[in-house]
Design an enzyme around this catalytic site. Structure first.
Site: not given
Length: 350
Positions: A92, A189
């Site tokens: 991410c 995330c």
């Protein structure tokens, strides 16, 4: 800005330092598939907006949902389907926060992207930038930045990397920030408080198979799918050891017969400890290491740095030898490569 206290104080410090800043929330996931779990994105947006109002800065919501699905969720699900143990948080940061979002910022006239990571960035004499662990070792998050490159690091800012967490909350309270007492988030995330097993159950079909004892091949149970397990896992196997003071641990996943391999959790458990590992897809934020060197590695988040011998093999791969055997290294996980506190880069376990 995630709606948490760390990015709130990052914005506070930048404002105090005289920077012209805009707060932005990356809208990556809204739990539209009704995965079990709390996905508090609406509250996070309101908290981030409230902080910006308090600081007197503009607030924007940037919709990156399609990019997140393509670059992070697809990577995550594909990895688990192939028997790997991916790290969506590291991906991410590389692909979204300092990838797509960084490009959005540049396209809209901004010079840098600042985050609430506990990490530090210093400029070197040659104009390059070094990525350094956060000063608060209990909160250091440099590991999650392992796969950034030098260009991404050049555009990154980590305003809180030098501050201990208790001091950070004090700064937030003194400034009257609405997030001063907000709990730290846990979970995938930007997916929220969603358990990984619930997430996988939604997208990866179960594929039941045998649980075999690695020492003698005896079947001791059944599993719903290899993607629910990782090397070194003790909890959730669902098979009693029937032996006093002994517990089973996952030591292998065998694709050809869909078998989950377990053994008693001990130093001699086959496959549990490794003295060397190969890594691929090496990414450096510093000059690549092209000769055999004694360095340090962090085998997973929150583990201490350990002594390694790094042996480049060409083609973005390397052999890594550990001074002390390491437990539970799973294919797909990330090894961070250090020279002391400085994070040089990393690679993916083969």
């Amino acid at each position: 800005m995630s709606g948490g206290v760390d990015s709130s104080v990052a914005a506070l410090l930048l404002k105090q330092q005289g920077h012209d800043i805009v707060g932005a929330y990356m809208k990556n996931w809204i739990n539209e598939d009704n995965v079990i779990g709390h996905c508090p994105w609406m509250q996070d947006i309101e908290d981030a907006r409230a902080v910006c109002d308090r600081l007197g800065i503009e607030f924007r919501v940037v919709n990156l949902m399609q990019d997140y699905r393509e670059r992070v969720v697809s990577y995550l699900l594909d990895g688990y389907k192939r028997g790997l143990t991916p790290n969506p948080d590291i991906m991410c940061n590389r692909e979204i926060k300092f990838g797509v979002f960084r490009q959005w910022a540049r396209d809209h006239g901004f010079d840098a992207v600042a985050t609430g990571h506990y990490a530090r960035r210093t400029e070197l004499a040659d104009g390059q930038f070094a990525l350094i662990e956060g000063a608060d070792k209990n909160k250091d998050q440099s590991y999650f930045l392992t796969l950034l490159n030098q260009a991404q690091l050049a555009d990154a800012r980590f305003p809180i990397g030098h501050i201990p967490k208790p001091d950070l909350r004090r700064l937030a309270a003194e400034a009257g920030l609405p997030t001063a007492a907000k709990k730290d988030s846990q979970g995938i995330c930007f997916i929220g408080e969603v358990k990984m097993q619930d997430f996988l159950r939604q997208y990866v079909p179960d594929q039941p198979g045998p649980i075999l004892r690695a020492t003698d091949g005896r079947e001791v149970g059944r599993h719903p799918g290899l993607h629910y397990y990782t090397i070194g896992q003790r909890k959730g196997i669902g098979v009693p050891s029937n032996t006093d003071n002994q517990a089973y641990v996952v030591v292998g996943k065998r694709a050809d017969d869909n078998a989950l391999l377990v053994a008693f959790d001990a130093a001699d458990a086959p496959g549990l400890f490794q003295t060397e590992v190969r890594v691929h897809s090496l990414q450096w934020n510093a000059s690549p290491v092209t000769s055999v060197q004694r360095l340090e590695g962090r085998v997973r988040y929150r583990d201490p740095r350990v002594a390694i011998e790094f042996i480049p093999e060409g083609g973005n791969t390397a052999l890594v030898r550990f001074e002390e055997p390491q437990r539970g290294l799973a294919s797909g996980q990330i090894l961070a490569i250090h020279d002391g506190e400085r994070l040089l880069g990393g690679g993916v376990y083969i």
